[in-house]
Design an enzyme around this catalytic site. Structure first.
Site, PDB file in Angstrom:
ATOM      1  N   THR A  40       0.913  -1.141  -0.061  1.00 19.39           N
ATOM      2  CA  THR A  40      -0.088   0.059   0.044  1.00 19.39           C
ATOM      3  C   THR A  40       0.836   1.206  -0.076  1.00 19.39           C
ATOM      4  O   THR A  40       0.646   2.401  -0.806  1.00 19.39           O
ATOM      5  CB  THR A  40      -0.922  -0.027   1.292  1.00 19.39           C
ATOM      6  OG1 THR A  40      -1.796  -1.067   1.323  1.00 19.39           O
ATOM      7  CG2 THR A  40      -1.844   1.162   1.323  1.00 19.39           C
ATOM      8  N   HIS A  43       2.101   1.861  -3.315  1.00 16.75           N
ATOM      9  CA  HIS A  43       1.129   2.539  -4.348  1.00 16.75           C
ATOM     10  C   HIS A  43       1.052   4.067  -3.907  1.00 16.75           C
ATOM     11  O   HIS A  43       0.814   4.937  -4.852  1.00 16.75           O
ATOM     12  CB  HIS A  43      -0.229   1.869  -3.990  1.00 16.75           C
ATOM     13  CG  HIS A  43      -0.214   0.391  -4.690  1.00 16.75           C
ATOM     14  ND1 HIS A  43      -0.072   0.272  -5.908  1.00 16.75           N
ATOM     15  CD2 HIS A  43      -0.494  -0.670  -3.987  1.00 16.75           C
ATOM     16  CE1 HIS A  43      -0.355  -0.892  -5.984  1.00 16.75           C
ATOM     17  NE2 HIS A  43      -0.460  -1.697  -4.906  1.00 16.75           N
ATOM     18  N   CYS A 107     -16.918  -3.944   9.203  1.00 16.09           N
ATOM     19  CA  CYS A 107     -17.379  -2.552   9.385  1.00 16.09           C
ATOM     20  C   CYS A 107     -17.573  -1.902   8.168  1.00 16.09           C
ATOM     21  O   CYS A 107     -16.646  -1.835   7.220  1.00 16.09           O
ATOM     22  CB  CYS A 107     -16.309  -1.642  10.196  1.00 16.09           C
ATOM     23  SG  CYS A 107     -17.030   0.139  10.363  1.00 16.09           S
TER      24      CYS A 107
HETATM   25 ZN    ZN Z   1     -18.477  -0.095  11.731  1.00 13.56          ZN
END
Ligand code: ZN
Ligand code: NAD
Length: 345
Positions: A40, A43, A107
């Site tokens: 990451t 990138h 999430c």
């Molecule tokens: Zn959440």
């Protein structure tokens, strides 16, 4: 303090002086001792399409780290100044359906440390206290800095029971190598790892793989034959993000096999769905780490097995002082490395 910052949209990074982050209620502030370089970060440095569409400069990057707690915010319990800790880089909302059900790794409002908010390539980082993972005082700081990718490896490798199973891992990057060590520890029968780099396959072999296959010159079917396997792999762990690796994996799985997919492809790609269906193959995407069951398992496995701890530590091949960050990035980009660590102490 020093921080490695994307100062403006576009390629590159700068090591600059910035104000120390403020530790608010419910947060903890850490002095960063070590940080790990991840794909990451490459990138973000290169500023590819993903980075350009994701990041708002200025941003301090970095999300794999280990450090010492220097300040504890109001309303935080169970953490003390001086504690050594790693940190979960996914900051979750706590309010969505999944968070409230305890499934924080899914999430829907996840914020990435060092991607969407200032990260850990700096002298200090502030994170929610709930993201802190306290470490034993005696832990090797380098090992503490790679709990994030070790968590990716653990989350993927332990997705399905592996005792007595033949496991194929496609991709011998740092995460694939650590996954090989974990499934070995967890009781797999044969552990086969594929890659296109002999250097990286060497790391996988050292970490406990039985057989390493350079798919540039050898087919995985040949590896099966060499091992006396007759029915195909029971478990597949995809850790390359390469479409051709997925094709090769599907061609070498047993009926009823289970696949955990961690590698992120650059673009959508075709899959032989007929084979998936008629072979009744289960495919599951894996993102991040389970908060905090994966963290618990990492700590307990490392505490109970020095063999595993040594195998995991062997994936760290390069260490650089923070001011030599450019050299560290060049090393990581070369592919002739395992995990690359930045020393901020
Ligand atoms: Zn959440
Ligand atoms: P890495 O890029 O260092 O390793 C990938 C490896 O795959 C390289 O060694 C490469 O040579 C190899 N490879 C390329 N083509 C191949 C092929 N056809 N067959 C076999 N191997 C091939 O990455 P890493 O840090 O070890 O991470 C592994 C993957 O997981 C990456 O795709 C990364 O983007 C992804 N990732 C996903 C998550 C997540 O939460 N899902 C988190 C971290 C990393």
């Amino acid at each position: 303090m020093r921080a490695l910052v994307k100062t403006a949209p576009g390629p590159g990074l700068e090591l600059v002086e910035v104000p120390e982050p403020v530790c608010g209620p419910g947060q903890v502030k850490l002095r960063v001792l070590r940080a790990g370089l991840c794909g990451t970060d490459l990138h973000l440095e290169a500023w590819d399409d993903w980075a350009a569409s994701t990041v708002r400069a200025p941003l301090t990057i970095g999300h794999e780290f280990y450090g010492e707690v220097v300040e504890v915010g109001a309303d935080v319990t169970g953490v003390a100044v001086g504690d050594r800790a790693s940190g979960e880089g996914h900051i979750v909302c706590g309010n969505c359906r999944n968070c409230r059900a305890g499934r924080r790794h899914v999430c829907i409002n996840t914020v990435g440390l060092g991607v969407n908010t200032n990260g850990a390539f700096a002298d200090y980082v502030v994170i929610p206290a709930t993201n802190l993972w306290r470490q034993p005082e005696a832990i090797d700081p380098d090992l503490g800095a790679i709990f994030d990718p070790l968590g990716n490896a653990t989350h993927t490798a332990l997705q399905w029971p592996v005792v007595g199973e033949d496991v194929l891992i496609t991709g011998a990057g740092p995460i694939g190598v650590m996954a090989a060590a974990i499934v070995r520890h967890a009781g797999a029968k044969h552990v086969v790892v594929s890659d296109l780099s002999d250097y990286r396959l060497g790391l996988a072999k050292a970490a406990g793989a039985d057989l390493c296959v350079n798919v540039g010159s050898t087919r995985i079917a040949d590896a099966q034959r060499d091992l006396g396997m007759r029915e195909g792999f029971d478990i597949g762990l995809e850790m390359s993000g390469a479409p051709s690796a997925v094709t090769e994996m599907l061609a070498n799985l047993n009926h009823g096999a289970k696949v955990a997919m961690l590698g992120l492809p650059k673009d959508p790609y075709p899959i032989d769905w007929g084979r998936v269906i008629t072979h009744m193959i289960t495919i599951k995407g894996i993102y991040g780490r389970e908060m905090f069951e994966t963290w618990y398992l990492m700590s307990s496995m490392l505490a109970s097995s020095s063999v595993l701890a040594d195998a995991i530590r062997s994936v760290i091949t390069h260490r650089f002082a923070a001011q030599d960050w450019a050299q560290a990035f060049a090393t990581a980009r070369s592919g002739e490395c395992g995990k690359v660590i930045l020393d901020w102490s």
